[in-house]
Write a protein that holds these residues in place. Structure first.
Motif, PDB file in Angstrom:
ATOM      1  N   LEU A 195      33.052  18.515 -17.869  1.00  0.00           N
ATOM      2  CA  LEU A 195      32.156  18.299 -18.891  1.00  0.00           C
ATOM      3  C   LEU A 195      30.983  17.549 -18.795  1.00  0.00           C
ATOM      4  CD1 LEU A 195      35.165  18.280 -21.512  1.00  0.00           C
ATOM      5  CD2 LEU A 195      33.844  20.190 -21.375  1.00  0.00           C
ATOM      6  N   GLY A 196      31.126  16.856 -17.834  1.00  0.00           N
ATOM      7  CA  GLY A 196      29.923  16.105 -17.469  1.00  0.00           C
ATOM      8  C   GLY A 196      30.094  14.749 -18.131  1.00  0.00           C
ATOM      9  N   TRP A 197      29.061  13.898 -18.657  1.00  0.00           N
ATOM     10  CA  TRP A 197      28.931  12.705 -19.173  1.00  0.00           C
ATOM     11  C   TRP A 197      28.882  12.958 -20.756  1.00  0.00           C
ATOM     12  CZ3 TRP A 197      30.849   8.297 -17.386  1.00  0.00           C
ATOM     13  CH2 TRP A 197      30.822   8.114 -15.837  1.00  0.00           C
ATOM     14  N   PHE A 198      29.454  12.337 -21.498  1.00  0.00           N
ATOM     15  CA  PHE A 198      29.457  12.348 -23.026  1.00  0.00           C
ATOM     16  C   PHE A 198      29.763  10.876 -23.695  1.00  0.00           C
ATOM     17  CE2 PHE A 198      33.503  14.028 -21.710  1.00  0.00           C
ATOM     18  CZ  PHE A 198      34.377  13.424 -22.645  1.00  0.00           C
ATOM     19  N   GLN A 199      29.369  10.837 -24.933  1.00  0.00           N
ATOM     20  CA  GLN A 199      29.627   9.683 -25.773  1.00  0.00           C
ATOM     21  C   GLN A 199      30.957  10.322 -26.678  1.00  0.00           C
ATOM     22  OE1 GLN A 199      26.724   7.591 -27.551  1.00  0.00           O
ATOM     23  NE2 GLN A 199      25.831   6.854 -25.354  1.00  0.00           N
ATOM     24  N   PRO A 200      31.884   9.746 -27.164  1.00  0.00           N
ATOM     25  CA  PRO A 200      32.804  10.283 -28.139  1.00  0.00           C
ATOM     26  C   PRO A 200      32.344  11.022 -29.196  1.00  0.00           C
ATOM     27  CG  PRO A 200      33.369   7.980 -27.317  1.00  0.00           C
ATOM     28  CD  PRO A 200      32.106   8.159 -26.968  1.00  0.00           C
ATOM     29  N   GLU A 201      30.981  10.457 -29.895  1.00  0.00           N
ATOM     30  CA  GLU A 201      30.545  11.177 -30.939  1.00  0.00           C
ATOM     31  C   GLU A 201      30.217  12.478 -30.853  1.00  0.00           C
ATOM     32  OE1 GLU A 201      27.620   8.038 -29.719  1.00  0.00           O
ATOM     33  OE2 GLU A 201      29.891   8.015 -30.413  1.00  0.00           O
ATOM     34  N   GLN A 202      29.989  13.125 -29.652  1.00  0.00           N
ATOM     35  CA  GLN A 202      29.555  14.257 -29.253  1.00  0.00           C
ATOM     36  C   GLN A 202      30.769  15.339 -29.239  1.00  0.00           C
ATOM     37  OE1 GLN A 202      27.330  12.579 -25.974  1.00  0.00           O
ATOM     38  NE2 GLN A 202      26.135  14.202 -26.279  1.00  0.00           N
TER      39      GLN A 202
END
Length: 183
Positions: free
Chosen positions: A99-106
């Protein structure tokens, strides 16, 4: 010159005039105040670092399928291989679930909450979301701070110009009477 030629020339004239107006709108340099406003909206003025996660998942339709995958992983199966074979997520499945890099709100809430409670290298219990059942592997996490205003100032200026053009177009559309002729 026939009617078709006249119509094409008129369309070209209108396109040129519309382009000239929009270029004029976009050419005005944004003020520092405008740029800071866009920066605040984008980054909320937050200077505290946020946590980003790098994870992979295997998405399936049922809890039973997710539990079977969990058992295979516990037995030593390779996460990426299982993701490529069994995940119904056509975007990440072929990439070994990445999924790659993400922030929780995404991410949707149950998925985000599961990831926030994991340690690097850990695989989750099955997690249900509106998309189905996920088995998640957290690869790593990192702390990232909002970029410095000066680092993104040019990108913000592009955004301000784009917003101005879109607003100008929308104003014209809203003020126009549009008649559609049946084909």
């Amino acid at each position: 010159m026939n009617a078709r030629d006249k119509a094409v020339l008129e369309l070209d004239r209108r396109a040129y005039l519309a382009g000239a107006v929009l270029e004029g709108i976009a050419a005005t340099e944004p003020s520092d105040e405008e740029l800071r406003g866009v920066y605040e909206r984008a980054f909320g003025g937050e200077t505290a670092p946020k946590t980003e996660f790098n994870a992979a998942h295997i998405l399936v339709k049922t809890e039973d399928e997710a539990k079977a995958i969990e058992a295979e992983l516990a037995g030593g199966a390779d996460f990426g291989t299982l993701a490529a074979e069994k995940s119904t997520d056509t975007a990440s499945g072929p990439n070994k679930g990445d999924l790659g890099w993400f922030q929780p709100e995404q991410m949707v809430a149950p998925f985000a909450e599961a990831v926030k409670g994991m340690k690097a290298g850990e695989v989750s219990k099955p997690v249900e979301t509106q998309f189905g059942w996920h088995v998640i592997k957290l690869n790593e996490s990192r702390q990232v701070a909002a970029p410095n205003f000066d680092e993104v100032k040019d990108q913000l200026a592009v955004q301000v110009r784009r917003d101005r053009v879109e607003a100008a177009i929308q104003t014209r559309v809203d003020a126009s009477k549009i008649e559609k002729t049946p084909i």
